[in-house]
Design an enzyme around this catalytic site. Structure first.
Site, PDB file in Angstrom:
ATOM      1  N   LYS A  33      14.469-105.232 -41.407  1.00  0.00           N
ATOM      2  CA  LYS A  33      15.209-106.447 -41.060  1.00  0.00           C
ATOM      3  C   LYS A  33      16.370-106.095 -40.130  1.00  0.00           C
ATOM      4  O   LYS A  33      16.709-104.911 -39.973  1.00  0.00           O
ATOM      5  CB  LYS A  33      15.737-107.113 -42.335  1.00  0.00           C
ATOM      6  CG  LYS A  33      16.690-106.230 -43.151  1.00  0.00           C
ATOM      7  CD  LYS A  33      16.959-106.810 -44.530  1.00  0.00           C
ATOM      8  CE  LYS A  33      17.872-105.919 -45.344  1.00  0.00           C
ATOM      9  NZ  LYS A  33      17.952-106.338 -46.749  1.00  0.00           N
ATOM     10  N   TYR A 253      46.815 -99.593 -28.124  1.00  0.00           N
ATOM     11  CA  TYR A 253      47.290-100.912 -28.551  1.00  0.00           C
ATOM     12  C   TYR A 253      48.149-100.833 -29.803  1.00  0.00           C
ATOM     13  O   TYR A 253      47.819-100.134 -30.765  1.00  0.00           O
ATOM     14  CB  TYR A 253      46.100-101.825 -28.868  1.00  0.00           C
ATOM     15  CG  TYR A 253      45.405-102.381 -27.660  1.00  0.00           C
ATOM     16  CD1 TYR A 253      46.074-103.185 -26.749  1.00  0.00           C
ATOM     17  CD2 TYR A 253      44.064-102.107 -27.445  1.00  0.00           C
ATOM     18  CE1 TYR A 253      45.416-103.711 -25.645  1.00  0.00           C
ATOM     19  CE2 TYR A 253      43.395-102.631 -26.348  1.00  0.00           C
ATOM     20  CZ  TYR A 253      44.080-103.430 -25.450  1.00  0.00           C
ATOM     21  OH  TYR A 253      43.427-103.948 -24.364  1.00  0.00           O
TER      22      TYR A 253
HETATM   23  C1  LIG Z   1      17.676-105.172 -47.545  1.00  0.00           C
HETATM   24  C2  LIG Z   1      16.862-105.151 -48.775  1.00  0.00           C
HETATM   25  C3  LIG Z   1      16.306-103.939 -49.241  1.00  0.00           C
HETATM   26  C4  LIG Z   1      16.629-102.591 -48.625  1.00  0.00           C
HETATM   27  O1  LIG Z   1      17.874-102.164 -49.127  1.00  0.00           O
HETATM   28  P1  LIG Z   1      18.463-100.708 -48.772  1.00  0.00           P
HETATM   29  O2  LIG Z   1      19.664-100.587 -49.620  1.00  0.00           O
HETATM   30  O3  LIG Z   1      18.775-100.737 -47.316  1.00  0.00           O
HETATM   31  O4  LIG Z   1      17.391 -99.728 -49.098  1.00  0.00           O
HETATM   32  C5  LIG Z   1      15.461-103.997 -50.325  1.00  0.00           C
HETATM   33  N1  LIG Z   1      15.190-105.177 -50.945  1.00  0.00           N
HETATM   34  C6  LIG Z   1      15.731-106.346 -50.545  1.00  0.00           C
HETATM   35  C7  LIG Z   1      15.414-107.588 -51.283  1.00  0.00           C
HETATM   36  C8  LIG Z   1      16.594-106.367 -49.464  1.00  0.00           C
HETATM   37  O5  LIG Z   1      17.131-107.531 -49.074  1.00  0.00           O
END
Ligand SMILES: *Cc1c(COP(=O)(O)O)cnc(C)c1O
Length: 356
Positions: A33, A253
């Protein structure tokens, strides 16, 4: 050309995916994702397509990009559909869907389904973000099975504190999951990356590794399994200006840093517009010519400043690594009050160079 760039090591990605499967001995959905946590979802999916059992993304927009790029493996939508109109495309493109709330059950009851769906039915075992309550879960599972609209149901939950190895919460969540689903047939899926790495008793039938695929540890302390991951992303740039500043002078800054000694300041072409965290504190490690030094002063949009006083051989044109195989993204994240997930996802503007 501006020297800021990210190098993406696809061999390391394959290594980390296979390691996740080796730790669990189960099937694994590669979680890609958010553009594969900033690494480029299509390239990452193509790289894993020979070995991956499936992929997981946040929404149908992300899934369509992958299908249209030729990815044929199962693709799970981690929040299912947001609007019932997506159900037509879900069937057409054969996406798998998480169902996590009653609105989706109503949509499904009202929709004409020609191709029964592959459903992952989410149980809330204590995180209280999404999922059905334990006392309603069994009945929903049975209703789905008798609806004629689903082809299979995977029992699924998500851990809120699996990255804390001594925390009892994960055990409570696991117990709740096992008690609630014991009498229900089907495969199970519980583990994100910290679950895969630290909770072997929870591996179930399908793991869902995300951050570990990219070679970053989800733990705040050293962990044996996580130590075997290979960093996939290296964020690099160069020193584009050098100057000597006397003691007692402000840098950058807001004059947030005042030189404590005569200081040789190096300016790096890297800023928060590239995704480098603006909240990285003075002292955040940076590698210049593979040697450690520290950030000084505030990070600006396109540039940041580092202390070169103790690196006299380095100067204009020296290579700079912001994170990668010599400097863990999780260490940088810690200095910036965040997590490596966010550093990767925020990657912006810099070109990505892929190698196998
Ligand atoms: C994003 C997500 C994962 C992966 O999590 P990580 O901590 O990056 O391994 C697994 N399951 C669900 C439902 C998620 O939303």
């Amino acid at each position: 050309m501006r020297p800021a760039h990210a190098i993406i090591d696809l061999g390391a990605l394959r290594h980390n995916y296979l390691l996740a499967k080796q730790f669990s001995g189960t099937r694994a959905l590669a979680v890609i994702k958010a553009n594969a946590y900033g690494h480029g979802a299509i390239r990452c999916a193509q790289t894993l397509s020979a070995s991956a059992d499936g992929f997981a993304v946040a929404c149908i927009e992300e899934a369509l990009l992958l299908r249209n790029a030729g990815i044929q493996q199962p693709i799970l939508l981690l929040e299912g559909w947001f609007d019932a109109t997506e159900l037509a495309l879900i069937q057409q493109y054969d996406f798998w869907v998480v169902i996590h709330h009653h609105g989706q059950l109503r949509d499904l009851a009202e929709a004409a389904i020609e191709r029964p769906l592959h459903v992952w039915l989410k149980l809330d075992t204590g995180m209280h973000r999404v999922g059905f309550k334990p006392d309603e879960y069994g009945e929903i599972w049975r209703t789905l099975h008798t609806s004629g609209k689903v082809a299979s149901v995977v029992k699924m939950t998500h851990f809120s504190r699996a990255d804390e190895p001594d925390c009892e919460t994960t055990e409570h969540q696991l117990l709740c999951f096992n008690e609630t689903t014991a009498a229900l047939e089907g495969l199970s899926s519980l583990c994100n990356s910290p679950g895969v790495l630290a909770w072997p008793q929870a591996h179930g039938d399908w793991i869902r590794p995300g951050i570990m695929l990219y070679g970053a540890s989800p733990f705040s302390d050293a962990q044996n399994n996580a130590a075997r991951l290979k960093p996939v992303m290296q964020l690099n740039s160069q020193i584009i200006a050098v100057h000597d500043v006397p003691r007692g002078e402000p840098i950058g800054y807001g004059a947030q840093f005042i030189t404590q000694r005569p200081t040789r300041v190096g300016v790096v072409a890297m800023g928060y517009a590239d995704g480098y965290p603006r909240h990285a504190k003075t002292g955040t490690p940076v590698l210049v010519d593979n040697q450690r030094t520290g950030l000084i002063g505030r990070v600006s949009m396109d540039m940041l400043t580092v202390d070169l006083t103790d690196l006299p051989a380095s100067g204009l044109g020296s290579t700079v690594q912001l994170w990668g195989d010599g400097l863990a993204a999780s260490e940088v994240a810690h200095w910036a009050g965040t997590i490596p997930y966010q550093l990767f996802c925020n990657l912006n503007r810099v070109p990505r160079h892929y190698f196998n």
